[in-house]
Write a protein that holds these residues in place. Structure first.
Motif, PDB file in Angstrom:
ATOM      1  N   TRP A   1       0.845  -1.194   0.000  1.00  0.00           N
ATOM      2  CA  TRP A   1       0.000   0.000   0.000  1.00  0.00           C
ATOM      3  C   TRP A   1       0.876   1.237   0.000  1.00  0.00           C
ATOM      4  O   TRP A   1       2.061   1.175   0.265  1.00  0.00           O
ATOM      5  CB  TRP A   1      -0.958   0.005   1.199  1.00  0.00           C
ATOM      6  CG  TRP A   1      -0.267   0.015   2.535  1.00  0.00           C
ATOM      7  CD1 TRP A   1       0.142  -1.076   3.261  1.00  0.00           C
ATOM      8  CD2 TRP A   1       0.116   1.156   3.304  1.00  0.00           C
ATOM      9  NE1 TRP A   1       0.745  -0.669   4.424  1.00  0.00           N
ATOM     10  CE2 TRP A   1       0.741   0.704   4.484  1.00  0.00           C
ATOM     11  CE3 TRP A   1      -0.008   2.529   3.113  1.00  0.00           C
ATOM     12  CZ2 TRP A   1       1.234   1.560   5.453  1.00  0.00           C
ATOM     13  CZ3 TRP A   1       0.480   3.379   4.087  1.00  0.00           C
ATOM     14  CH2 TRP A   1       1.092   2.894   5.249  1.00  0.00           C
ATOM     15  N   THR A   2       0.255   2.356  -0.336  1.00  0.00           N
ATOM     16  CA  THR A   2       0.968   3.627  -0.341  1.00  0.00           C
ATOM     17  C   THR A   2       0.087   4.682   0.320  1.00  0.00           C
ATOM     18  O   THR A   2      -1.106   4.469   0.530  1.00  0.00           O
ATOM     19  CB  THR A   2       1.321   4.080  -1.773  1.00  0.00           C
ATOM     20  OG1 THR A   2       0.111   4.289  -2.492  1.00  0.00           O
ATOM     21  CG2 THR A   2       2.180   3.058  -2.482  1.00  0.00           C
ATOM     22  N   PHE A   3       0.668   5.828   0.627  1.00  0.00           N
ATOM     23  CA  PHE A   3      -0.083   6.896   1.284  1.00  0.00           C
ATOM     24  C   PHE A   3      -0.981   7.673   0.329  1.00  0.00           C
ATOM     25  O   PHE A   3      -1.953   8.271   0.755  1.00  0.00           O
ATOM     26  CB  PHE A   3       0.868   7.867   1.985  1.00  0.00           C
ATOM     27  CG  PHE A   3       1.385   7.316   3.277  1.00  0.00           C
ATOM     28  CD1 PHE A   3       0.606   7.313   4.418  1.00  0.00           C
ATOM     29  CD2 PHE A   3       2.656   6.794   3.349  1.00  0.00           C
ATOM     30  CE1 PHE A   3       1.084   6.795   5.608  1.00  0.00           C
ATOM     31  CE2 PHE A   3       3.149   6.283   4.528  1.00  0.00           C
ATOM     32  CZ  PHE A   3       2.357   6.277   5.667  1.00  0.00           C
ATOM     33  N   LEU A   4      -0.641   7.698  -0.938  1.00  0.00           N
ATOM     34  CA  LEU A   4      -1.413   8.472  -1.900  1.00  0.00           C
ATOM     35  C   LEU A   4      -2.167   7.566  -2.857  1.00  0.00           C
ATOM     36  O   LEU A   4      -1.670   6.523  -3.259  1.00  0.00           O
ATOM     37  CB  LEU A   4      -0.491   9.382  -2.718  1.00  0.00           C
ATOM     38  CG  LEU A   4       0.298  10.410  -1.918  1.00  0.00           C
ATOM     39  CD1 LEU A   4       1.221  11.187  -2.839  1.00  0.00           C
ATOM     40  CD2 LEU A   4      -0.635  11.349  -1.174  1.00  0.00           C
ATOM     41  N   THR A   5      -3.347   8.003  -3.255  1.00  0.00           N
ATOM     42  CA  THR A   5      -4.104   7.274  -4.267  1.00  0.00           C
ATOM     43  C   THR A   5      -3.580   7.640  -5.642  1.00  0.00           C
ATOM     44  O   THR A   5      -2.891   8.658  -5.823  1.00  0.00           O
ATOM     45  CB  THR A   5      -5.602   7.635  -4.210  1.00  0.00           C
ATOM     46  OG1 THR A   5      -5.758   9.013  -4.582  1.00  0.00           O
ATOM     47  CG2 THR A   5      -6.199   7.385  -2.831  1.00  0.00           C
ATOM     48  N   ASN A   6      -3.928   6.849  -6.617  1.00  0.00           N
ATOM     49  CA  ASN A   6      -3.562   7.169  -8.000  1.00  0.00           C
ATOM     50  C   ASN A   6      -4.228   8.472  -8.439  1.00  0.00           C
ATOM     51  O   ASN A   6      -3.657   9.237  -9.210  1.00  0.00           O
ATOM     52  CB  ASN A   6      -3.938   6.021  -8.927  1.00  0.00           C
ATOM     53  CG  ASN A   6      -3.049   4.821  -8.724  1.00  0.00           C
ATOM     54  OD1 ASN A   6      -1.911   4.935  -8.276  1.00  0.00           O
ATOM     55  ND2 ASN A   6      -3.558   3.640  -9.034  1.00  0.00           N
ATOM     56  N   HIS A   7      -5.431   8.738  -7.929  1.00  0.00           N
ATOM     57  CA  HIS A   7      -6.109   9.993  -8.263  1.00  0.00           C
ATOM     58  C   HIS A   7      -5.287  11.187  -7.777  1.00  0.00           C
ATOM     59  O   HIS A   7      -5.135  12.177  -8.490  1.00  0.00           O
ATOM     60  CB  HIS A   7      -7.513  10.019  -7.656  1.00  0.00           C
ATOM     61  CG  HIS A   7      -8.499   9.175  -8.383  1.00  0.00           C
ATOM     62  ND1 HIS A   7      -8.400   7.806  -8.440  1.00  0.00           N
ATOM     63  CD2 HIS A   7      -9.609   9.501  -9.085  1.00  0.00           C
ATOM     64  CE1 HIS A   7      -9.407   7.327  -9.149  1.00  0.00           C
ATOM     65  NE2 HIS A   7     -10.148   8.337  -9.554  1.00  0.00           N
ATOM     66  N   ALA A   8      -4.750  11.096  -6.576  1.00  0.00           N
ATOM     67  CA  ALA A   8      -3.926  12.185  -6.043  1.00  0.00           C
ATOM     68  C   ALA A   8      -2.659  12.350  -6.873  1.00  0.00           C
ATOM     69  O   ALA A   8      -2.248  13.473  -7.175  1.00  0.00           O
ATOM     70  CB  ALA A   8      -3.576  11.924  -4.581  1.00  0.00           C
TER      71      ALA A   8
END
Length: 121
Positions: free
Chosen positions: A14-21
Protein backbone atom coordinates in the motif's frame (compact mmCIF):
# COMPACT_ATOMS: atom_id res chain seq x y z
CA UNK A 1 19.60 -6.45 11.55
CA UNK A 2 17.39 -5.04 8.78
CA UNK A 3 16.45 -1.35 9.06
CA UNK A 4 12.79 -0.37 9.13
CA UNK A 5 12.99 1.16 5.65
CA UNK A 6 14.13 -2.18 4.20
CA UNK A 7 11.91 -4.47 6.24
CA UNK A 8 9.80 -6.75 4.05
CA UNK A 9 6.15 -7.07 4.79
CA UNK A 10 2.75 -5.53 4.20
CA UNK A 11 4.10 -1.98 3.77
CA UNK A 12 5.02 -2.82 0.19
CA UNK A 13 1.37 -3.49 -0.68
CA UNK A 14 0.00 0.00 0.00
CA UNK A 15 0.97 3.63 -0.34
CA UNK A 16 -0.08 6.90 1.28
CA UNK A 17 -1.41 8.47 -1.90
CA UNK A 18 -4.10 7.27 -4.27
CA UNK A 19 -3.56 7.17 -8.00
CA UNK A 20 -6.11 9.99 -8.26
CA UNK A 21 -3.93 12.18 -6.04
CA UNK A 22 -0.81 11.32 -8.04
CA UNK A 23 -2.49 12.22 -11.34
CA UNK A 24 -3.85 15.47 -9.90
CA UNK A 25 -0.38 16.44 -8.64
CA UNK A 26 1.18 15.80 -12.05
CA UNK A 27 -1.49 17.89 -13.76
CA UNK A 28 -1.08 20.71 -11.24
CA UNK A 29 2.68 20.74 -11.94
CA UNK A 30 2.19 20.82 -15.72
CA UNK A 31 -1.34 21.60 -16.99
CA UNK A 32 -0.30 20.78 -20.56
CA UNK A 33 1.06 17.35 -19.67
CA UNK A 34 0.16 14.44 -21.95
CA UNK A 35 -1.69 11.38 -20.66
CA UNK A 36 1.30 9.30 -21.77
CA UNK A 37 3.64 11.35 -19.57
CA UNK A 38 1.30 11.19 -16.58
CA UNK A 39 1.12 7.42 -16.98
CA UNK A 40 4.90 7.09 -17.09
CA UNK A 41 5.39 9.35 -14.08
CA UNK A 42 2.71 7.65 -11.97
CA UNK A 43 3.55 4.09 -13.12
CA UNK A 44 0.04 3.61 -14.51
CA UNK A 45 -1.39 2.67 -17.88
CA UNK A 46 -2.66 5.39 -20.19
CA UNK A 47 -6.12 3.88 -19.95
CA UNK A 48 -6.03 4.10 -16.13
CA UNK A 49 -4.95 7.75 -16.32
CA UNK A 50 -7.78 8.52 -18.75
CA UNK A 51 -10.29 6.95 -16.33
CA UNK A 52 -8.85 8.93 -13.42
CA UNK A 53 -9.03 12.19 -15.39
CA UNK A 54 -12.66 11.39 -16.23
CA UNK A 55 -13.36 10.77 -12.52
CA UNK A 56 -11.66 14.03 -11.51
CA UNK A 57 -13.62 15.99 -14.10
CA UNK A 58 -16.92 14.35 -13.12
CA UNK A 59 -16.18 15.18 -9.48
CA UNK A 60 -15.56 18.83 -10.30
CA UNK A 61 -11.87 18.76 -9.42
CA UNK A 62 -10.54 19.25 -12.92
CA UNK A 63 -11.52 20.80 -16.25
CA UNK A 64 -9.82 20.75 -19.60
CA UNK A 65 -9.73 22.86 -22.72
CA UNK A 66 -8.73 21.50 -26.06
CA UNK A 67 -5.78 23.44 -27.52
CA UNK A 68 -5.03 22.13 -30.98
CA UNK A 69 -4.27 18.44 -30.57
CA UNK A 70 -3.58 18.66 -26.85
CA UNK A 71 -5.52 19.26 -23.65
CA UNK A 72 -4.82 22.03 -21.18
CA UNK A 73 -6.06 21.17 -17.70
CA UNK A 74 -7.14 23.38 -14.84
CA UNK A 75 -7.35 22.12 -11.28
CA UNK A 76 -10.20 23.46 -9.14
CA UNK A 77 -8.05 23.98 -6.07
CA UNK A 78 -10.87 25.40 -3.94
CA UNK A 79 -12.72 22.06 -4.06
CA UNK A 80 -12.95 20.22 -0.74
CA UNK A 81 -11.29 16.84 -0.35
CA UNK A 82 -13.69 14.06 -1.17
CA UNK A 83 -13.79 11.82 1.92
CA UNK A 84 -15.88 12.95 4.92
CA UNK A 85 -12.97 12.18 7.27
CA UNK A 86 -10.91 14.75 5.33
CA UNK A 87 -13.45 17.56 5.82
CA UNK A 88 -11.87 21.00 6.06
CA UNK A 89 -8.78 21.00 3.86
CA UNK A 90 -9.12 21.84 0.18
CA UNK A 91 -7.35 20.45 -2.87
CA UNK A 92 -5.04 23.47 -2.71
CA UNK A 93 -3.87 22.38 0.75
CA UNK A 94 -3.06 18.89 -0.51
CA UNK A 95 -1.23 20.22 -3.56
CA UNK A 96 0.77 22.63 -1.40
CA UNK A 97 2.12 19.64 0.52
CA UNK A 98 2.91 17.59 -2.56
CA UNK A 99 4.41 20.12 -4.94
CA UNK A 100 7.75 21.93 -4.87
CA UNK A 101 7.85 25.08 -2.76
CA UNK A 102 9.91 27.05 -5.26
CA UNK A 103 7.90 29.24 -7.64
CA UNK A 104 8.04 27.92 -11.17
CA UNK A 105 6.81 29.08 -14.53
CA UNK A 106 5.54 25.60 -15.37
CA UNK A 107 1.79 25.60 -15.73
CA UNK A 108 1.43 29.32 -16.25
CA UNK A 109 -0.51 30.58 -19.21
CA UNK A 110 -0.83 34.31 -19.92
CA UNK A 111 0.44 35.00 -16.41
CA UNK A 112 -2.48 33.20 -14.76
CA UNK A 113 -1.85 30.28 -12.40
CA UNK A 114 -2.87 26.93 -13.83
CA UNK A 115 -4.33 25.95 -10.47
CA UNK A 116 -7.49 27.92 -9.83
CA UNK A 117 -8.59 28.78 -6.34
CA UNK A 118 -12.21 29.07 -7.44
CA UNK A 119 -12.55 32.69 -6.30
CA UNK A 120 -13.81 35.40 -8.59
CA UNK A 121 -11.26 37.96 -7.37
Amino acid sequence: MVGMEHAPGPRATWTFLTNHARVLVQISRDPGIRVRDIAASCLLTERAVQRIITDLEAGGYLTHTRVGRTNHYQVRASSPLRHPADAGPRVADLLALLTPHEPTTAGLEDGAPAVEDGSDA
